[in-house]
Design a protein around this motif. Sequence first.
Motif, PDB file in Angstrom:
ATOM      1  N   LYS A  54       0.852  -1.247   0.063  1.00 19.18           N
ATOM      2  CA  LYS A  54      -0.100   0.068  -0.038  1.00 19.18           C
ATOM      3  C   LYS A  54       0.845   1.451  -0.003  1.00 19.18           C
ATOM      4  CE  LYS A  54      -3.773   1.940   2.665  1.00 19.18           C
ATOM      5  NZ  LYS A  54      -4.820   2.024   3.528  1.00 19.18           N
ATOM      6  N   GLN A  80      -9.413  -4.947  -3.210  1.00 23.38           N
ATOM      7  CA  GLN A  80      -9.455  -5.035  -1.811  1.00 23.38           C
ATOM      8  C   GLN A  80      -8.179  -4.827  -1.123  1.00 23.38           C
ATOM      9  OE1 GLN A  80      -9.634  -9.509  -1.479  1.00 23.38           O
ATOM     10  NE2 GLN A  80     -12.008  -9.728  -1.931  1.00 23.38           N
ATOM     11  N   ASN A 103      -6.087  -3.796   2.577  1.00 23.61           N
ATOM     12  CA  ASN A 103      -5.979  -3.860   4.043  1.00 23.61           C
ATOM     13  C   ASN A 103      -4.884  -2.947   4.364  1.00 23.61           C
ATOM     14  OD1 ASN A 103      -3.512  -5.090   3.538  1.00 23.61           O
ATOM     15  ND2 ASN A 103      -4.460  -7.286   3.626  1.00 23.61           N
ATOM     16  N   GLN A 104      -4.363  -2.942   5.732  1.00 22.20           N
ATOM     17  CA  GLN A 104      -3.430  -2.117   6.221  1.00 22.20           C
ATOM     18  C   GLN A 104      -2.109  -2.009   5.426  1.00 22.20           C
ATOM     19  OE1 GLN A 104      -5.435  -0.162   8.378  1.00 22.20           O
ATOM     20  NE2 GLN A 104      -3.474   0.050   9.792  1.00 22.20           N
ATOM     21  N   GLN A 105      -1.801  -3.127   4.751  1.00 20.35           N
ATOM     22  CA  GLN A 105      -0.573  -3.107   4.160  1.00 20.35           C
ATOM     23  C   GLN A 105      -0.487  -3.457   2.664  1.00 20.35           C
ATOM     24  OE1 GLN A 105       2.297  -2.859   5.717  1.00 20.35           O
ATOM     25  NE2 GLN A 105       0.974  -2.452   7.721  1.00 20.35           N
TER      26      GLN A 105
END
Length: 682
Positions: free
Chosen positions: A508, A551, A553-555
């Motif tokens: 990310k 999709q 997520n945090q990473q």
Amino acid sequence: MASKVVYSHRDPMLKKRDDFEDMLEERRATSDLRYALRCYTPALYKGLTPCKSSELKNMVLQSDQLLYVINQVSKETGTSTDEIEAEASAILEEMAHRLQLSTVRFFAFALTKVFKTVFRSICVNEEGIQRLQQAIQEHPVVLLPSHRSYMDFLLMSYILYTYDLALPVIAAGMDFMGMKIIGEMLRMSGAFFIRRSFGGDKLYWAVFSEYVKIMLKNGYAPVEFFLEGTRSRTAKSLTPKLGLLNIVLDPFLKGEVFDVSLVPVSISYERILEETLYARELLGVPKPKESTSGLFKARKILSEDYGSIHVYFGQPVSARSLAEGRVNRSQFNLIPRHIPRKPAEEIQDFVNDSAYRLVRAQEENMVLKPWVLLASLLLQNQAAGNKQGMQLEELTDQAVWLRDLSRQFGAFLHWPDNIPPSKVVSCSLSLHQSLVRISEGRVQLTLEQAGGRAEPGLPLPAVTPEEELLNRAVIILSCASYRNQALHVFIRPALLASAVHAASVNRKQEIFNTFSFLRNMFSDEFILRPGAEVQDFEEACYLLVKSGALQINQQQVLVTDRGHRTLAFLTSILDPFVQGYQMVCRFLCEEVAEGLTEKLFVPAVRKFITKHLLSGRLKYAEVLSSDLQKNALAALLRLGAVQKVRGRGEQGALKVNTVMVNSLEDTLGGKLPTQKPVVARL
């Protein structure tokens, strides 16, 4: 009352918009003359009776600020104050409007005839009109319409007259004043004329700013101007100009009025009157000079169908709410208010941020017609090399898919759901038959007709490859101007899609770094508010997750199976701009000779790009747009990759840092990793 809400863009789908009413419907059923001569009694600011234009001029000439500047100029030049006062009076005489109701009634009659002939409907959100009516009675009002056509300011006055609202005074360029008869009629309809640039002329600036501020403070009339400064030839919003916004906010900042209501107005044309004219201007054909004879020559538009217009009056935005917690207005108490001074950095940042928010508000309420989506799909199909066009059924299916995606992204889309999609598409194509044709069930741009038609019995005129390319480019740039109307909906997701496509890994943070690089690179091209990188990244993530394309997520950022189609469309939307900027970088590294100035830059880069298009090394003819080329140069100047070196002439030469320009070109092409931005906190 002015809205206390400062615009938020986190969830565009939650934004409720007003319904429209067709104001031409009643005009078609009643007498045009009776309409023009009807009783006109608008509600005014605090019920005041507006002063005459002669009284207004006297107030300007006797204002403390103008008298102070007259004394300053007298000391600096050694000219007597009487002479400078006479000069100020002459400037004001040249500038000032002379609003007369009889002229407004004439325009109301004439425009009704024209509008009923040329447009199917003019749709207005009447709730917005009611909000504006209330705002005019409570605070000084500034109208800020989008600017895509000469028709804009006539249309605004026509709507306000129809709904019995106070007629605006309108900032107009000096070139309109040169139109015989028409120029004076515009003046008598509320236009005041200003120079395109003032240079360092203190006296002109003082007269102009005092004239606007006194009209505003006294509630003489709503003040109307275009934040973008000029018409957008590309249908993209232009970077806002801050001069007039600084002036209208000044009385509030100095405590001379309690508040100012800023009203963004979005004007959306189904078919733009200047469609081909704009494309030719972008390809280097000089803009025709405004003239009365030119206006009469344009009468042929009366035989054309230009579809519908949608005009959306946005929520009035309170200057007080925008400034709350951001500006310390007590600083204006430290020196006498009539002494002009350069705004502090805090004020400049506030005005700049407000301007971007207001242009974004205009964008959000722009109504997109089905043709905008069709033009986007046809351009991508053409760039992919499909010379046969698209099957009508396939185009319809793709348009329905894009319609649904646009709505998920919060687009204000005017697509009638009670009509079968095939009918919507065919009606839209028929309105734009100058740009597109249907043959044997296939839809394609009219590129093969771009070279012109022969006279009956004569062969087609011979054209060079360059002429043929420019003729094709007129069609492509005309179509691109419609696709561009939707770019504000897609730009943030498109930047993210391009960052995902370019990233070597799905981390990310790395994708954010690439997103920030692209956003910074294109911040002269699109309305991207300074300092809002993280907010824009989060919005893009939100929209692509919501549409099922990603999709996150945090990473990590992961592309879903159904997301590939969405990301392919979005990267293709941005690709002409990426390749255009790469071509400008390549030109600056390979072709720039000593002494190249900004004035010579556009013709030289156009020649370079033409050569690459003819050789087949570049597939996007829209890269020939002078707007894109100038924006690319502005970005390189801002980033320090190109510098202006002052020379003997008026314009300095361009000095190119080839290492930096090469690096930017490679990064745009995804060849180099982007460096981690200092502010990257996710």
